[in-house]
Design an enzyme around this catalytic site. Structure first.
Site, mmCIF file in Angstrom:
data_model
loop_
_atom_site.group_PDB
_atom_site.id
_atom_site.type_symbol
_atom_site.label_atom_id
_atom_site.label_comp_id
_atom_site.label_asym_id
_atom_site.label_seq_id
_atom_site.Cartn_x
_atom_site.Cartn_y
_atom_site.Cartn_z
ATOM 1 N N GLU A 33 56.223 7.514 -17.588
ATOM 2 C CA GLU A 33 54.814 6.881 -18.065
ATOM 3 C C GLU A 33 54.313 7.200 -19.176
ATOM 4 O O GLU A 33 53.152 7.639 -19.253
ATOM 5 C CB GLU A 33 53.947 7.254 -16.638
ATOM 6 C CG GLU A 33 54.599 7.006 -15.280
ATOM 7 C CD GLU A 33 54.625 5.302 -15.314
ATOM 8 O OE1 GLU A 33 53.624 4.625 -15.595
ATOM 9 O OE2 GLU A 33 55.520 4.939 -14.628
ATOM 10 N N VAL A 34 55.137 7.321 -20.199
ATOM 11 C CA VAL A 34 54.589 7.617 -21.635
ATOM 12 C C VAL A 34 54.465 6.219 -22.519
ATOM 13 O O VAL A 34 54.014 6.794 -23.686
ATOM 14 C CB VAL A 34 55.592 8.774 -22.215
ATOM 15 C CG1 VAL A 34 55.576 9.903 -21.563
ATOM 16 C CG2 VAL A 34 57.047 8.178 -22.707
ATOM 17 N N LYS B 266 68.128 -2.954 -20.588
ATOM 18 C CA LYS B 266 67.802 -1.839 -19.687
ATOM 19 C C LYS B 266 68.991 -1.689 -18.895
ATOM 20 O O LYS B 266 69.598 -2.128 -17.960
ATOM 21 C CB LYS B 266 66.871 -2.405 -18.947
ATOM 22 C CG LYS B 266 66.167 -1.350 -17.713
ATOM 23 C CD LYS B 266 65.275 -0.349 -18.652
ATOM 24 C CE LYS B 266 64.686 0.455 -17.603
ATOM 25 N NZ LYS B 266 63.761 1.290 -18.274
ATOM 26 N N GLY C 32 52.904 6.655 -27.549
ATOM 27 C CA GLY C 32 52.968 5.779 -26.700
ATOM 28 C C GLY C 32 51.466 4.867 -26.223
ATOM 29 O O GLY C 32 51.481 3.892 -26.075
#
Length: 245
Positions: free
Chosen positions: A14-15, A39, A178
């Site tokens: 979550e950055v 990915k 980010g």
């Protein structure tokens, strides 16, 4: 000329890795490059649901090649998620082959990791760093972009990641914040100068908080990334305006 290959990792979860990946892709598309986004291991997404590569495509708004190698439904480290789901692990060699295939047809290949650099992908404990090393073992010029948070605690995780990369002989391209807060605190402002020192690598961008909701995300991306990432952002100017010395 060989493709540029950039592994995007973070100081944690979550950055802003996906938004940063999308920003680099958007800026590269504006520069006229052929871009692929890979990915290797998508976790926490059920079959048929949109994953990170679809979010990158939505934000970048241009013709991208998208590839996802494995998907696990639970939001866990890839090796744990694979084991619990009874699904095959993702091998570093498979990632390297996929990157090489994409590099043959594109100018830029972005590889977005899961979590941080040393999150495990298989039963042997191999990580995103091992995937990047496998790519370099094929003679391809893989480098790593680190996405960091702006505030208190980021210097330690940034320095640890930089040391882990250096110990493995992997080049750190630089650091991107980010999510630069709308109302930055003292630590946020001081870290503009301290992050590149902690990383021993340049600060290459600062994406505004909630950038993913911008009406014109590609324009925001170009304004928030340095020329090394196909934008026009000026680190020295931004630090002089927003930093705290």
């Amino acid at each position: 000329m060989s493709a540029r290959i950039v592994f995007v990792t973070g100081t944690g979860t979550e950055v802003g890795k996906t938004v940063t990946t999308a920003a680099v892709a958007a800026a590269a598309l504006r520069a006229g490059l052929r871009v692929a986004v890979l990915k290797p291991g998508q976790t926490g997404v059920a079959p048929g649901e949109a994953g990170d590569v679809e979010e990158v495509a939505r934000l970048a708004g241009g013709p991208l090649t998208l590839r996802e190698l494995s998907r696990y439904p639970e939001p866990l480290a890839p090796d744990t998620a694979a084991r619990r789901a009874g699904l095959p692990y993702l091998a570093a060699e498979d990632v390297a082959r996929a990157v090489a295939e994409l590099a043959d047809r594109h100018d830029l290949v972005l590889v977005e990791g899961a979590g941080g650099l040393l999150v495990r992908y298989d039963g042997q404990g191999r990580t995103l760093a091992d995937q990047a090393q496998a790519v370099r073992g094929l003679g391809l010029p893989a480098e790593v972009l680190l996405v960091a948070t702006a505030g208190l605690g980021t210097l330690n995780t940034t320095a640890l990641t930089a040391e882990a990369l250096a110990a493995r002989g992997l080049p750190l391209l630089g650091v991107v914040v980010g999510a630069w807060p709308r109302s930055p605190g003292l630590a946020d402002r001081c870290n503009l100068a301290d992050l590149p020192r902690a990383a021993a690598a340049p600060l290459l961008g600062a994406l505004p908080e909630r950038a993913a909701g911008a009406e014109d995300f590609p324009a925001v991306a170009a304004a928030s990334l340095a020329p090394g990432l196909y934008g026009r952002w000026d680190a020295a100017g931004f630090t002089a305006e927003h930093g705290a010395g």
